[in-house]
Structures are given as structure tokens and as C-alpha cells.
Design a protein around this motif. Structure first.
Motif, mmCIF file in Angstrom:
data_model
loop_
_atom_site.group_PDB
_atom_site.id
_atom_site.type_symbol
_atom_site.label_atom_id
_atom_site.label_comp_id
_atom_site.label_asym_id
_atom_site.label_seq_id
_atom_site.Cartn_x
_atom_site.Cartn_y
_atom_site.Cartn_z
ATOM 1 N N ARG A 205 0.837 -1.204 0.000
ATOM 2 C CA ARG A 205 0.000 0.000 0.000
ATOM 3 C C ARG A 205 0.874 1.257 0.000
ATOM 4 O O ARG A 205 0.634 2.202 -0.765
ATOM 5 C CB ARG A 205 -0.920 0.010 1.221
ATOM 6 N N THR A 209 1.200 3.769 -3.281
ATOM 7 C CA THR A 209 0.846 5.168 -3.018
ATOM 8 C C THR A 209 2.009 6.083 -3.386
ATOM 9 O O THR A 209 1.815 7.153 -3.975
ATOM 10 C CB THR A 209 0.463 5.358 -1.537
ATOM 11 N N LEU A 266 -7.180 1.806 -3.587
ATOM 12 C CA LEU A 266 -6.332 2.877 -4.119
ATOM 13 C C LEU A 266 -7.000 3.557 -5.309
ATOM 14 O O LEU A 266 -6.872 4.782 -5.477
ATOM 15 C CB LEU A 266 -4.972 2.305 -4.520
ATOM 16 N N LEU A 270 -7.187 7.538 -4.543
ATOM 17 C CA LEU A 270 -6.102 8.353 -5.081
ATOM 18 C C LEU A 270 -6.594 9.113 -6.311
ATOM 19 O O LEU A 270 -7.143 8.511 -7.235
ATOM 20 C CB LEU A 270 -4.898 7.480 -5.445
#
Length: 368
Positions: A205, A209, A266, A270
Motif C-alpha cells: 500500500r 501510493t 487505491l 487516489l
């Protein structure tokens, strides 16, 4: 293909003559670069430049590639084939550690993958030199700075937004860490299977990221394949005839469930991110189960072999025997698919439906 070649040549002349800033539209339309991260499944030669026990820069590796380039197969890796299909001229994404991978060469993309590397930095310790995913992302940061110097901040941002970033990681964390038979090179004595996969996901993760924070937007995350079916783990676990090793496959499946959730998380959280989940486990399991329908004759043993019931006890090397027809074998060596298998996987990732790659395939992702 001829039309694409012309546009790529025009792009290079554009960069050379009138500067990067005026060529960004041309770049985005005709030349999405490919930045590749991962382990030996996709290494294009980075380990050639490391002091490592994990290398493939010797025959018979590359026997159908024209030379032993450092690829852990007889021919091309999956990113190689996808790049060719998408028209990634003038060639494959070059290995980051090659001294010639600088300047204009990085405009076409870079391969950061490393045999023995994993999501966890401890993974692959037995090999000595290898690049973990953290180290590969550090190298991407170096490439980004080089691009800013060469092409400018705005063009670099556009290149990162338009390019495809693929990550093939996780198998080594099981094979050369948790399942490794020597405890000094394994975290198994310290963690339960659930704790280990949770640690992998937590680390992954942060890494994915970070990749997004660096500007990547089109990101392909490849899951862990059916590792219990590779010749090496068949030798280690001695499953019943025509079966794969159950425990390694269960570990991979448990991880993949968490990974798919992470990719969805995500994608939702994001900004502007387009994450794609590639279910290579499903594709390879299908190939192994139905190998004859794909034109293969052997699905459990290595084409390049020296010792063992499945040829899985010793890595492919100079004194290994090689099967006469590599196209009939699912596996090249104790760990890695043959070029013929990689072609099938690449095709399904390029053009497959959501059962193979979700929510869109690579050809659709490249065209965004």
C-alpha cells in the motif's frame, strides 16, 4: 506498424530539434512509455550489474532471444511482448542499471525489475544483490530527476501521466522468503501466514501510493501466480501426480484476495488514478489445467533441466539439458514460464475481459 514507426521517429527528431515542450501532445498520442517493476519474471537484465547469485546472463537462457540478455526465460518476458504488440519502438524498455539507460533512452520507458526482489526488503536475502520494490522506486525517482533535467518539469509530468507502469511482485516474498527451507532466509519462524500476507499488503500500500505521488496514473498490478505449480515447489512438496503443491497456492490465493481489495481501495482514494488488477493466477492456472488445448505437451516440468523429477532442483545453467521444442513446455526452468506461455499471458492481459484483467485491459488502458 510502419505508421507508428514514422511517428516515433518524428517524435525523437522533435525532441532533438525543437525541444520537448512542443512535443508533449505528440508523445502522449503516439508513444506511451512502459516503466516495469518486479522480480525475475520481468527482469530485463538489471541483475547483470549486481553482485548476485540470481543471474540469467548465460546460456541456455535467451536461446530464442538471440542472446542471454539477463531475462530468466528462453525468449521474451511478458512486458517485452506487450511492448511489441503496442508498438513500443525502438525496442524493449532497457534495464535501469545499464549505463546506457540515460538521456533520450528513458523516454521510451525503463525496466527496474530485479531477480530475487520482493515487496519486503528482506526477501531474496539468500541471493545477496537484488533490488527490492523500495529500491526500484528509489531508482524511478532518479529517472524522474534525470527526465526533469533533460526534458523539463512539465514534459516529465506529462510523460508520467501518459505512461504505463506495471508491477509484478509478491511471488518471491513467498518462494524466497516465507517458504524458503532455510530459516535464516525466511520470516516464517516469526510470522503466521496471515501476519505475513498482512505485512506484504501494508508495505505494498505504501509503495503503490508512493508511485502515484511520483506522478504515475496508469498502473497495472499483477497478482501472484499459482506458485505451487512451478517445478521447484513441486519438487519441494511432492504433491500427488498431476497436482500442484496446495499450501503455496493457498498462500498466493489468500494474498491475491487482499491485493484485489487494495487495488480497489487505491483506485477509489487516489486522485486521477487508474489502477488495473491483472489476474495472472487465473490465466496460468487455466493454461496448466488445459495445457493441451493451448498446444503444450508438458505442464509440470522444466524445459531447461538438470536434476529432479520435474527438473526443478537446480536452476537453469550452462550444463543443463534443454528440451528440443521449447514451444511445447509451459515452464522454461524451475521457476519461470517459457516464451510460449508468456505470449498467451500477454495476449490475455492485452485484450482479455474483466475475468482476466479488471476493470479494463492493457490495450484499453494505453488508449486512455
Amino acid at each position: 506498424m510502419a505508421s507508428f514507426s514514422w511517428h516515433c521517429l518524428a517524435l525523437e527528431l522533435c525532441f532533438a530539434i525543437i525541444g520537448v515542450g512542443l512535443c508533449r501532445v505528440c508523445y502522449a498520442r503516439f508513444y506511451p512509455a512502459s516503466f516495469v517493476f518486479g522480480d525475475s519474471l520481468v527482469d530485463a537484465g538489471n541483475n547483470n550489474f549486481l553482485i548476485s547469485l540470481s543471474k540469467a546472463n548465460y546460456l541456455p537462457n535467451g536461446i530464442d532471444f538471440g542472446m542471454p540478455s539477463g531475462r530468466y526465460t528462453n525468449g521474451r518476458t511478458i512486458p517485452d511482448i506487450i511492448g511489441q504488440e503496442l508498438g513500443g519502438l525502438p525496442g524493449f524498455s532497457p534495464p535501469y542499471l545499464d549505463p546506457s539507460t540515460k538521456g533520450a533512452a528513458v523516454l521510451h520507458g525503463v525496466n527496474y525489475a530485479s531477480g530475487g526482489g520482493g515487496i519486503l526488503n528482506f526477501t531474496g536475502k539468500v541471493f545477496g544483490g537484488r533490488l527490492s520494490l523500495d529500491a526500484q522506486l528509489d531508482n524511478l525517482a532518479n529517472t524522474q530527476q534525470d527526465l526533469i533535467t533533460y526534458a523539463g518539469m512539465d514534459a516529465t509530468r506529462d510523460i508520467f501521466h501518459d505512461s504505463i507502469f506495471s508491477i509484478t511482485m509478491g511471488a518471491n516474498d513467498f518462494i524466497n522468503n516465507y517458504l524458503f527451507p532455510i530459516k535464516e532466509f525466511s520470516l516464517r519462524p516469526l510470522l503466521t501466514p496471515g501476519q505475513f500476507t498482512d505485512a506484504m499488503i501494508s508495505k505494498y500500500r505504501l509503495q503503490l501510493t508512493r508511485l502515484h505521488e511520483m506522478g504515475a496514473r496508469k498502473i497495472i498490478v499483477v497478482n501472484v501466480g499459482p506458485i505451487g505449480c512451478i517445478p521447484y515447489l513441486r519438487e519441494l512438496y511432492s504433491p500427488p501426480a498431476d497436482e500442484c503443491a496446495a499450501q503455496p497456492n493457498q498462500l498466493a490465493q489468500n494474498f491475491n484476495v487482499l491485493l484485489r481489495g487494495l487495488v480497489s481501495e487505491l483506485s477509489e482514494n487516489l486522485p486521477q488514478a487508474k489502477f488495473v488488477y491483472a489476474d495472472v493466477y487465473r490465466i496460468v492456472a487455466d493454461i496448466i489445467q488445459n495445457y493441451r488445448s493451448y498446444g503444450f505437451e508438458v505442464a509440470d516440468s522444466a524445459c531447461c533441466f538438470m536434476l529432479g523429477k520435474y527438473g526443478g532442483l537446480i536452476p537453469c545453467g550452462l550444463t543443463s539439458k534443454v528440451c528440443p521444442d521449447r514451444s511445447k513446455y509451459v515452464f522454461w526452468d524451475p521457476y519461470h514460464p517459457s516464451d510460449a506461455t508468456n505470449q498467451i499471458i500477454a495476449k490475455r492481459l492485452l485484450d482479455g475481459g474483466p475475468e482476466d484483467i479488471y476493470p479494463i485491459n492493457i490495450r484499453q488502458l494505453a488508449s486512455l
